[in-house]
Write an enzyme that holds these catalytic residues in place. Sequence first.
Site, PDB file in Angstrom:
ATOM      1  N   ARG A  40       2.126  -3.322   6.279  1.00 35.80           N
ATOM      2  CA  ARG A  40       3.031  -2.435   7.016  1.00 35.80           C
ATOM      3  C   ARG A  40       3.933  -3.175   7.994  1.00 35.80           C
ATOM      4  NH1 ARG A  40      -1.707   1.343   9.046  1.00 35.80           N
ATOM      5  NH2 ARG A  40      -2.772  -0.668   8.767  1.00 35.80           N
ATOM      6  N   ASP A  65     -19.932  -3.318  -8.087  1.00 32.42           N
ATOM      7  CA  ASP A  65     -20.938  -2.665  -8.918  1.00 32.42           C
ATOM      8  C   ASP A  65     -21.703  -3.725  -9.701  1.00 32.42           C
ATOM      9  OD1 ASP A  65     -22.361  -0.611 -10.301  1.00 32.42           O
ATOM     10  OD2 ASP A  65     -20.597   0.685 -10.148  1.00 32.42           O
ATOM     11  N   ASP A 122       0.835  -1.209   0.000  1.00 34.34           N
ATOM     12  CA  ASP A 122       0.000   0.000   0.000  1.00 34.34           C
ATOM     13  C   ASP A 122       0.867   1.254   0.000  1.00 34.34           C
ATOM     14  OD1 ASP A 122      -2.512  -1.267   0.015  1.00 34.34           O
ATOM     15  OD2 ASP A 122      -2.365  -1.624   2.156  1.00 34.34           O
ATOM     16  N   ASP A 162      -5.939  -6.274  -5.594  1.00 40.19           N
ATOM     17  CA  ASP A 162      -6.947  -6.131  -4.544  1.00 40.19           C
ATOM     18  C   ASP A 162      -7.927  -5.013  -4.908  1.00 40.19           C
ATOM     19  OD1 ASP A 162      -8.226  -6.485  -2.105  1.00 40.19           O
ATOM     20  OD2 ASP A 162      -6.830  -5.199  -1.011  1.00 40.19           O
ATOM     21  N   ARG A 163      -8.672  -5.206  -5.982  1.00 41.20           N
ATOM     22  CA  ARG A 163      -9.500  -4.155  -6.567  1.00 41.20           C
ATOM     23  C   ARG A 163     -10.810  -3.936  -5.816  1.00 41.20           C
ATOM     24  NH1 ARG A 163     -12.532  -0.912  -8.044  1.00 41.20           N
ATOM     25  NH2 ARG A 163     -12.685   0.143 -10.050  1.00 41.20           N
ATOM     26  N   LYS A 164     -11.343  -5.002  -5.208  1.00 39.37           N
ATOM     27  CA  LYS A 164     -12.614  -4.927  -4.466  1.00 39.37           C
ATOM     28  C   LYS A 164     -13.735  -4.333  -5.329  1.00 39.37           C
ATOM     29  CE  LYS A 164     -10.542  -4.578   0.168  1.00 39.37           C
ATOM     30  NZ  LYS A 164      -9.115  -4.400  -0.162  1.00 39.37           N
TER      31      LYS A 164
END
Length: 275
Positions: free
Chosen positions: A239, A96, A40, A91-93
């Site tokens: 992290r 829709d 990230d 990791d698009r999630k």
Amino acid sequence: MASFLRQTYGHRTQNHSNPSARLLLETMERKRSNLAVSVDVTRSEDFLAIIDAVGPFVCLTHIDILEDFEHSLIQQLQDLSVKHDFMIFEDRKFADIGNTVALQYSSGVHKIASWSHITNAHPVPGPSIISGLSSVGLPLGRGLLLLAEMSTQGALAIGPYTEEAVRMARAHRDFVIGFIAQRNMQGVGMQADTVDKDDFLILTPGVGLDSQGDAMGQQYRTPRQVILESGCDVIIVGRGIYGKDPSLVDEIKQQAKRYMEAGWEAYQERVTAQT
């Protein structure tokens, strides 16, 4: 504990027809790693440096948060995946309607389906989201994970929501290969006297060896709690491996190895445990 969890990753390839599910299990067995690294960061330079450092230990990728994304980055990522023998998970999630997610998956700036072995989606739109993504990804041998649970405090993905996510997955077994979840999903959403033979892969975020949470509601569990006690398959760490300074390559490698070893030790204890 589900019987297939006593099986090795390599043996479990027999339970899956989806090419990406089989490749993931084969890669984990070959590399002796069930670690995925969630990168990230917002700069491509940092992203590639971290990927190159942790590549020997398997990784996850988050292309869509990069501020300086260019298409050449995809080729660099694919080159690293070959160099270090890891798979690519975006990791698009998606969240829709079917037609929209099909376009988001195949087109747009990132063209995710063309390079990412695995992606994920929220089940909230219903089965149409799977149908839409499958229309693009299945012909390419891609796999989908549904977000059945989350690791943050107060998450709404619980109870009936989780159960319905699992039912949706069972109805699309050729494309849905597993879940983002906090525990094994065998038997979820089924009657007590029904035998569940579906071997879904469980990828689990919220894993930490040195912290129990952060100021934004994230909650952490150890690799042993996730793999051995909860029956999950892949630990997702971010992290905890690269911290706040992606330039500390040696430290990143040390932390990646530490998590890899902890995850694999828990897995070995699971498959060798006496019933």
